[in-house]
Design an enzyme around this catalytic site. Structure first.
Site, short mmCIF file in Angstrom:
data_model
loop_
_atom_site.label_atom_id
_atom_site.label_comp_id
_atom_site.label_asym_id
_atom_site.label_seq_id
_atom_site.Cartn_x
_atom_site.Cartn_y
_atom_site.Cartn_z
N LYS A 146 -9.52 2.23 -1.72
CA LYS A 146 -9.71 1.56 -0.42
C LYS A 146 -11.04 1.98 0.23
O LYS A 146 -11.31 3.17 0.42
CB LYS A 146 -8.54 1.92 0.49
CG LYS A 146 -8.52 1.28 1.84
CD LYS A 146 -7.24 1.69 2.58
CE LYS A 146 -7.08 1.02 3.92
NZ LYS A 146 -5.80 1.41 4.57
N GLU B 290 0.85 -1.19 0.00
CA GLU B 290 0.00 0.00 0.00
C GLU B 290 0.90 1.26 0.00
O GLU B 290 2.00 1.24 0.59
CB GLU B 290 -0.83 -0.04 1.29
CG GLU B 290 -1.75 1.13 1.54
CD GLU B 290 -2.44 1.02 2.92
OE1 GLU B 290 -2.01 0.19 3.76
OE2 GLU B 290 -3.42 1.76 3.14
N CYS C 38 -5.09 -3.27 2.71
CA CYS C 38 -4.78 -3.26 4.13
C CYS C 38 -6.00 -3.42 5.05
O CYS C 38 -6.55 -4.50 5.15
CB CYS C 38 -3.97 -2.01 4.47
SG CYS C 38 -2.95 -2.25 5.95
#
Ligand code: ACM
Length: 272
Positions: free
Chosen positions: A118, A47, A151
């Site tokens: 995300k 990331e 993540c």
């Protein structure tokens, strides 16, 4: 080149210490690491692999963000994907007209690319980034059907389940992990969805925000049966690889008479 949904592929996760705000240097490291990695059909990097993670303020985050369509990272990743004949996944700070997203790009050897923003922002990320505005994609690639997570998305099992229900064989997770649980939790995401999970985490420490934020490494590749096929240390750069038999992820039968998806009882899951 293998066609879509080839049965066996080689996958790699690349772990390295991203240097905060050193975008050119980080892109050079990425190019070196991808260029020297063993031949693989799929390479996953961390990331925010270009900018670093712990921004002190919005202006710094803005100064390190770039567009998906024509940014320098997209150009580099497209060139590397063609050169290595591999599908690459890399996290970066995305500059969009309405603001910033914590995104990852998936780029195939022919240059076709998909962006994922995300969905579940962690802690201070919410100060700079907008939450993703679209479902996480499942992408048909020469390295199999890949679902994207970034993540902290791991903390929301519904996200992984949704990708698996839409046919993902592999969940690829660029990460900058700081909490101690994700690597163990991805065992569950793999087993409960019968998918391969690839966690590409970073190492090192970000200090620009006036605190020390340490990243936990331990990138890993886990099979649909919960076997750790490859694992990296917590404190050193590493490229880990494994051969993935994608047929394992297509078989959702359990113990002979159960089926992971057909045995679900969503009508009895109130609140979901
Ligand atoms: C995280 O989502 N980077 C912890």
């Amino acid at each position: 080149m293998k066609g879509p949904c080839a049965v066996k592929i080689t996958a790699a996760c690349i772990q390295f210490p991203v240097q905060f705000a050193m975008a050119d240097a980080n892109r050079a490291v990425m190019a070196d690491l991808v260029g020297s990695a063993p031949q693989a059909d799929l390479l996953v990097l961390p990331e925010l692999a270009v900018s670093g993670y712990d921004f002190p303020d919005l202006a710094t985050a803005q100064s390190l963000a770039e567009s998906f369509e024509e940014g320098p990272t997209r150009r580099l990743v497209t060139a590397l994907a063609a050169e290595r004949n591999a599908t690459l996944i890399v996290g970066y700070a995305e500059q969009a007209p309405e603001g910033l997203y914590n995104s990852c790009m998936l780029v195939m050897p022919d240059g076709a690319a998909v962006n994922y923003r995300k969905l579940h922002l962690f802690n201070r990320e919410q100060r700079w980034f907008l939450p993703g505005d679209k479902p996480a994609p499942v992408v048909d690639t020469p390295a199999g059907r890949i679902g994207l997570l970034v993540c902290f998305d791991w903390f929301f099992p519904e996200a992984a389940r949704s990708l698996a229900l839409r046919g993902a064989q592999i969940l690829a997770q660029p990460a900058n992990l700081v909490l101690p649980w994700c690597q163990r939790a991805m065992f569950a995401r793999s087993v409960e969805n019968r998918v391969f999970t690839l966690t590409a985490n970073r190492i090192g420490t970000d200090t620009a925000a006036g605190r020390e934020l340490c990243f936990t490494g331990q990138s890993q590749i886990v099979s649909p049966h919960g076997e750790t096929l490859a694992a990296a240390p917590s404190d050193a750069p590493a490229t880990i690889t494994a051969t993935l038999d994608l047929a394992l992820a297509d078989d959702k039968t359990v113990a002979g008479e159960n089926h992971l998806f057909e045995n679900r009882r969503p009508e009895f899951y109130p609140g979901l």
